[in-house]
Design an enzyme around this catalytic site. Structure first.
Site, PDB file in Angstrom:
ATOM      1  N   LYS A  62      44.658  36.188  31.537  1.00  0.00           N
ATOM      2  CA  LYS A  62      45.730  36.470  30.199  1.00  0.00           C
ATOM      3  C   LYS A  62      46.671  36.675  29.540  1.00  0.00           C
ATOM      4  O   LYS A  62      47.473  36.000  28.386  1.00  0.00           O
ATOM      5  CB  LYS A  62      44.578  37.637  29.244  1.00  0.00           C
ATOM      6  CG  LYS A  62      42.874  37.615  29.841  1.00  0.00           C
ATOM      7  CD  LYS A  62      42.297  39.269  29.150  1.00  0.00           C
ATOM      8  CE  LYS A  62      42.319  40.444  29.652  1.00  0.00           C
ATOM      9  NZ  LYS A  62      41.185  40.133  31.749  1.00  0.00           N
ATOM     10  N   THR A  63      47.431  37.799  30.937  1.00  0.00           N
ATOM     11  CA  THR A  63      48.815  37.904  30.680  1.00  0.00           C
ATOM     12  C   THR A  63      49.224  36.288  30.610  1.00  0.00           C
ATOM     13  O   THR A  63      50.594  35.954  29.853  1.00  0.00           O
ATOM     14  CB  THR A  63      49.541  38.338  31.503  1.00  0.00           C
ATOM     15  OG1 THR A  63      48.515  39.961  31.753  1.00  0.00           O
ATOM     16  CG2 THR A  63      51.220  38.405  31.925  1.00  0.00           C
ATOM     17  N   ASP A 107      48.628  45.356  27.915  1.00  0.00           N
ATOM     18  CA  ASP A 107      47.830  45.289  29.365  1.00  0.00           C
ATOM     19  C   ASP A 107      46.857  46.205  28.872  1.00  0.00           C
ATOM     20  O   ASP A 107      46.843  47.600  29.011  1.00  0.00           O
ATOM     21  CB  ASP A 107      48.295  44.911  30.173  1.00  0.00           C
ATOM     22  CG  ASP A 107      46.308  44.077  31.053  1.00  0.00           C
ATOM     23  OD1 ASP A 107      45.714  43.604  30.753  1.00  0.00           O
ATOM     24  OD2 ASP A 107      46.938  43.395  32.544  1.00  0.00           O
ATOM     25  N   THR A 153      39.685  44.648  29.479  1.00  0.00           N
ATOM     26  CA  THR A 153      38.115  43.840  30.546  1.00  0.00           C
ATOM     27  C   THR A 153      37.190  44.706  29.840  1.00  0.00           C
ATOM     28  O   THR A 153      35.935  44.299  30.357  1.00  0.00           O
ATOM     29  CB  THR A 153      38.451  44.544  32.015  1.00  0.00           C
ATOM     30  OG1 THR A 153      38.989  45.552  32.160  1.00  0.00           O
ATOM     31  CG2 THR A 153      39.934  43.572  32.548  1.00  0.00           C
ATOM     32  N   ARG A 212      43.438  34.266  39.668  1.00  0.00           N
ATOM     33  CA  ARG A 212      44.412  35.373  41.187  1.00  0.00           C
ATOM     34  C   ARG A 212      43.352  35.516  42.327  1.00  0.00           C
ATOM     35  O   ARG A 212      44.181  35.583  42.959  1.00  0.00           O
ATOM     36  CB  ARG A 212      43.899  37.277  39.760  1.00  0.00           C
ATOM     37  CG  ARG A 212      44.545  37.663  40.983  1.00  0.00           C
ATOM     38  CD  ARG A 212      44.858  39.298  39.845  1.00  0.00           C
ATOM     39  NE  ARG A 212      45.955  39.198  38.785  1.00  0.00           N
ATOM     40  CZ  ARG A 212      45.439  40.501  37.998  1.00  0.00           C
ATOM     41  NH1 ARG A 212      44.647  40.811  38.205  1.00  0.00           N
ATOM     42  NH2 ARG A 212      45.944  39.611  36.573  1.00  0.00           N
TER      43      ARG A 212
END
Length: 316
Positions: A62-63, A107, A153, A212
């Site tokens: 997302k980032t 975030d 999330t 990740r």
């Protein structure tokens, strides 16, 4: 409170091993397609992007997507986490320092406090903030037009008034096996490691499909190869023998199961079919309930190892 400001100039791209363009970002094709449409429209209108909300598992990119959007739009992006903003004056200061068309990325936006969320309402809709003066009365202060990109999330934890102020809402989907293997290959190439497609498939069997997690797993492979060989003179090829030694050394199991997951599953297996409460599991593992729910259970649920019920957790 730490704020990261990332410019989109080429000189900074060499320091960033994240994808820097939609073409380099594997998966989430529908999201990328709609975002490109939004970018095209904003450029033609010479205006800001509509506010964007991303939801999905941690580590899904997302980032990274937010940074790609900023780069393609040719603006700066300021990054902050929701829990790091403790009072309205801090978010007001951030908003006041945004330049026209800049992107503010928050975030874990579900963790911002209600009084801070209220400041965002007016800022997102009218590009201004209402200040209460010490002597009484309100003053409305204009802001530069900006775009807010939120990431969460826990979409269900966001209030309806905040969710409704986002023009675009996207949910990041699970990655397919093919996409997963491509992410593995891309990470290995960036780390200077060559291997066969067969080994890449075997790596895919041992790691979760979170980008990740894949990146971190590939770094472990690199470190293993360095510890075993002279990395500077080695052609950095991960062969079958090295891979099998790596698996044996790390006691790796399919699906990304680690020792901590095995401990969790052992507790459930010892219950002889009875549901076990998350509090009981946390006490036996010496962890807090939040860590159990956020760090251990997501993978086990994805793999179909456990089930959540009103009575507790059940082994499947």
């Amino acid at each position: 409170m730490e704020i990261k400001k990332i410019t989109t100039q080429k000189k900074n791209e060499k320091k960033n091993d994240r994808p820097i363009d939609f073409d380099e970002f594997v998966g989430q094709d529908e999201i990328k397609k709609i975002l490109q449409t939004a970018l095209d429209s904003a450029k033609k209108r010479n205006s800001t992007l509509g506010h964007i909300l991303f939801s999905g598992q941690s580590g899904y990119g997302k980032t990274t997507i937010a940074q790609i959007v900023a780069k393609k739009f040719g603006v700066n992006i300021k990054i902050i986490t929701g829990y790091a903003i403790s009072k309205p004056s801090e978010i007001i200061s951030i908003l006041n320092n945004l330049e026209k068309k800049d992107i503010l990325f928050i975030d874990e936006i579900h963790r911002i406090k209600p009084n801070i969320e209220e400041v965002l309402y007016t800022a997102m809709e009218d590009f201004c903030i209402d200040m209460v003066m010490p002597e009484g009365g309100n003053v409305r202060i204009a802001l530069n037009e900006f775009s807010l990109i939120g990431a969460t999330t826990k979409l269900e934890s966001l209030t309806s008034p905040l969710k409704n102020r986002f023009i675009y809402t996207f949910h990041f989907e699970n990655y397919t096996t093919q996409q997963k293997n491509q992410i593995i290959k891309d990470n290995l190439i960036k780390l200077g490691i060559n291997t066969s497609d067969n080994i890449i498939e075997k790596i895919g069997e041992k790691v979760d499909n979170t980008p990740r997690t894949i990146k971190n797993f590939c770094i472990k492979i690199r470190d293993y190869l360095i510890s075993k060989n002279d990395f500077l003179s080695l052609e950095n090829f991960l062969d079958k023998n090295e891979w099998e030694n790596f698996v044996k050394r790390g006691k790796l199991e399919n699906g990304g199961i680690q020792e901590i997951h095995k401990q969790y599953l052992k507790i459930l297996s010892e219950s002889e079919g009875r549901a076990v409460g998350v509090r009981t599991i946390a006490i036996k593992m010496g962890m807090n309930e939040k860590a159990i729910e956020e760090d251990i259970e997501p993978l086990l649920l994805k793999l179909g190892k456990i089930e959540k019920t009103s009575r507790g957790r059940i082994l499947l």
